[in-house]
Write a protein that holds these residues in place. Structure first.
Motif, PDB file in Angstrom:
ATOM      1  N   ILE A   1     -11.655  58.049  99.406  1.00  0.00           N
ATOM      2  CA  ILE A   1     -11.964  57.862 100.820  1.00  0.00           C
ATOM      3  C   ILE A   1     -13.405  58.262 101.139  1.00  0.00           C
ATOM      4  O   ILE A   1     -14.041  57.691 102.033  1.00  0.00           O
ATOM      5  N   SER A   2     -13.944  59.206 100.391  1.00  0.00           N
ATOM      6  CA  SER A   2     -15.271  59.758 100.714  1.00  0.00           C
ATOM      7  C   SER A   2     -16.392  58.728 100.646  1.00  0.00           C
ATOM      8  O   SER A   2     -17.439  58.906 101.281  1.00  0.00           O
ATOM      9  N   VAL A   3     -16.206  57.651  99.890  1.00  0.00           N
ATOM     10  CA  VAL A   3     -17.268  56.645  99.753  1.00  0.00           C
ATOM     11  C   VAL A   3     -17.111  55.474 100.716  1.00  0.00           C
ATOM     12  O   VAL A   3     -17.921  54.549 100.711  1.00  0.00           O
ATOM     13  N   MET A   4     -16.062  55.521 101.541  1.00  0.00           N
ATOM     14  CA  MET A   4     -15.776  54.399 102.426  1.00  0.00           C
ATOM     15  C   MET A   4     -16.793  54.285 103.553  1.00  0.00           C
ATOM     16  O   MET A   4     -17.323  55.287 104.039  1.00  0.00           O
TER      17      MET A   4
ATOM     18  N   VAL B   1     -21.009  47.432 101.978  1.00  0.00           N
ATOM     19  CA  VAL B   1     -21.250  46.026 102.320  1.00  0.00           C
ATOM     20  C   VAL B   1     -22.709  45.651 102.041  1.00  0.00           C
ATOM     21  O   VAL B   1     -23.621  46.409 102.390  1.00  0.00           O
ATOM     22  N   PRO B   2     -22.961  44.467 101.434  1.00  0.00           N
ATOM     23  CA  PRO B   2     -21.995  43.514 100.868  1.00  0.00           C
ATOM     24  C   PRO B   2     -21.469  43.976  99.516  1.00  0.00           C
ATOM     25  O   PRO B   2     -22.188  44.655  98.780  1.00  0.00           O
TER      26      PRO B   2
ATOM     27  N   THR C   1      -9.267  47.901 106.118  1.00  0.00           N
ATOM     28  CA  THR C   1      -9.203  48.418 107.487  1.00  0.00           C
ATOM     29  C   THR C   1     -10.204  49.541 107.744  1.00  0.00           C
ATOM     30  O   THR C   1     -10.430  49.909 108.892  1.00  0.00           O
ATOM     31  N   GLY C   2     -10.809  50.067 106.673  1.00  0.00           N
ATOM     32  CA  GLY C   2     -11.675  51.230 106.861  1.00  0.00           C
ATOM     33  C   GLY C   2     -13.098  51.071 106.379  1.00  0.00           C
ATOM     34  O   GLY C   2     -13.775  52.063 106.092  1.00  0.00           O
ATOM     35  N   VAL C   3     -13.559  49.829 106.271  1.00  0.00           N
ATOM     36  CA  VAL C   3     -14.924  49.601 105.788  1.00  0.00           C
ATOM     37  C   VAL C   3     -15.945  49.636 106.916  1.00  0.00           C
ATOM     38  O   VAL C   3     -17.005  50.272 106.812  1.00  0.00           O
ATOM     39  N   TYR C   4     -15.644  48.961 108.007  1.00  0.00           N
ATOM     40  CA  TYR C   4     -16.608  48.804 109.095  1.00  0.00           C
ATOM     41  C   TYR C   4     -16.422  49.875 110.176  1.00  0.00           C
ATOM     42  O   TYR C   4     -15.294  50.289 110.468  1.00  0.00           O
ATOM     43  N   TYR C   5     -17.548  50.282 110.740  1.00  0.00           N
ATOM     44  CA  TYR C   5     -17.509  51.250 111.839  1.00  0.00           C
ATOM     45  C   TYR C   5     -17.103  50.545 113.130  1.00  0.00           C
ATOM     46  O   TYR C   5     -17.369  49.354 113.291  1.00  0.00           O
TER      47      TYR C   5
ATOM     48  N   SER D   1     -10.366  47.546 113.379  1.00  0.00           N
ATOM     49  CA  SER D   1     -10.939  46.510 112.518  1.00  0.00           C
ATOM     50  C   SER D   1     -10.561  45.119 113.006  1.00  0.00           C
ATOM     51  O   SER D   1     -11.361  44.175 112.927  1.00  0.00           O
ATOM     52  N   TRP D   2      -9.348  44.986 113.522  1.00  0.00           N
ATOM     53  CA  TRP D   2      -8.928  43.700 114.076  1.00  0.00           C
ATOM     54  C   TRP D   2      -9.725  43.377 115.326  1.00  0.00           C
ATOM     55  O   TRP D   2     -10.186  42.247 115.508  1.00  0.00           O
TER      56      TRP D   2
END
Length: 240
Positions: free
Chosen positions: A109-112, A117-118, A48-52, A26-27
């Motif tokens: 975690i399953s919906v992450m 977004v947004p 830290t776990g939103v974006y692929y 993510s960084w």
């Protein structure tokens, strides 16, 4: 190494590795700041776990939550093995509740993912994630506090390293003080997002370290009769 030992080790190592990887990814993607979240509270664990591709790795935490549930089962079996009368009913209920909290963690975690977004357009998903995550942290922390208390009561009967229960008591005390501090800040309306995020990181750390202590507790504990000694363990027992 016994199955309960593997469970305790896995419950610590897997979350640490996965969170470290997701934070780095993510960084690299420019989605989070590079800082010490335990002190600065600059980022939430969720961030830290939103974006692929970090979200793919983050979902691996569902396996960790399954390991947490198995840890509680091992703990109940261990306590039951030292008393022919079995464990107390409240401890049995405690274990069931703690395992249920692990299920809430899986749901959280399953919906992450980038489907969140947004945030303004996906408030229901964020609300579901937040509620299930908060319940996991709160219930697991309280259950670990009560489990530490029960192990302290049975400290003369348990087969474990003498330092193990004091460490659990320290971890449980730290969790309790952290939760009380957060509650006071919320009641007095002095909490900030940074403080909440710092609490989240520290509670996650305390929970994982608590699980890890089982690695030393369960050196001589086997979950089933089918679990055999390794050649090295047989050799060690032969020399005793």
């Amino acid at each position: 190494m016994t199955l309960p030992q593997r469970t305790a080790l896995f419950s610590f190592v897997l979350p640490v590795i996965l969170i470290s990887i997701t934070y780095y990814l993510s960084w690299q993607g420019g989605h989070v700041e590079l800082c010490n979240p335990f002190i600065d509270g600059c980022e939430a664990i969720t961030a830290t776990g939103v974006y692929y591709p970090a979200a793919y790795v983050f979902r691996g935490l569902m396996v960790a939550f399954v390991s947490f549930a198995l840890w509680w089962y091992c703990a109940a079996a261990w306590l039951n093995s030292i008393n022919s009368a079995g464990i107390k009913s409240w401890v049995r209920h405690l274990v069931i509740i703690a395992m249920g909290a692990s299920v809430l963690g899986v749901a959280s975690i399953s919906v992450m993912g980038e489907n969140m977004v947004p945030p303004k357009e996906h408030r229901e998903i964020w609300r579901f994630h937040s509620i299930t995550a908060i319940l996991f942290f709160l219930i697991t922390s309280l259950c670990q506090i009560l489990m530490a208390l029960r192990m302290h009561q049975l400290r003369d009967q348990l087969d474990y390293p003498r330092w193990s229960v004091p460490v659990k008591v320290v971890l449980a005390t730290a969790q309790l003080l952290t939760l009380i501090t957060l509650i006071v800040l919320v009641v007095t309306d002095r909490e900030t997002s940074e403080i909440v995020q710092i609490v989240e990181w520290w509670l996650a750390a305390f929970i994982c370290v608590f699980f890890l202590t089982g690695f030393w507790d369960w050196k001589n504990f086997r979950l089933t009769r089918l679990e055999r000694l390794s050649p090295s363990e047989k050799h060690q027992e032969a020399n005793v």
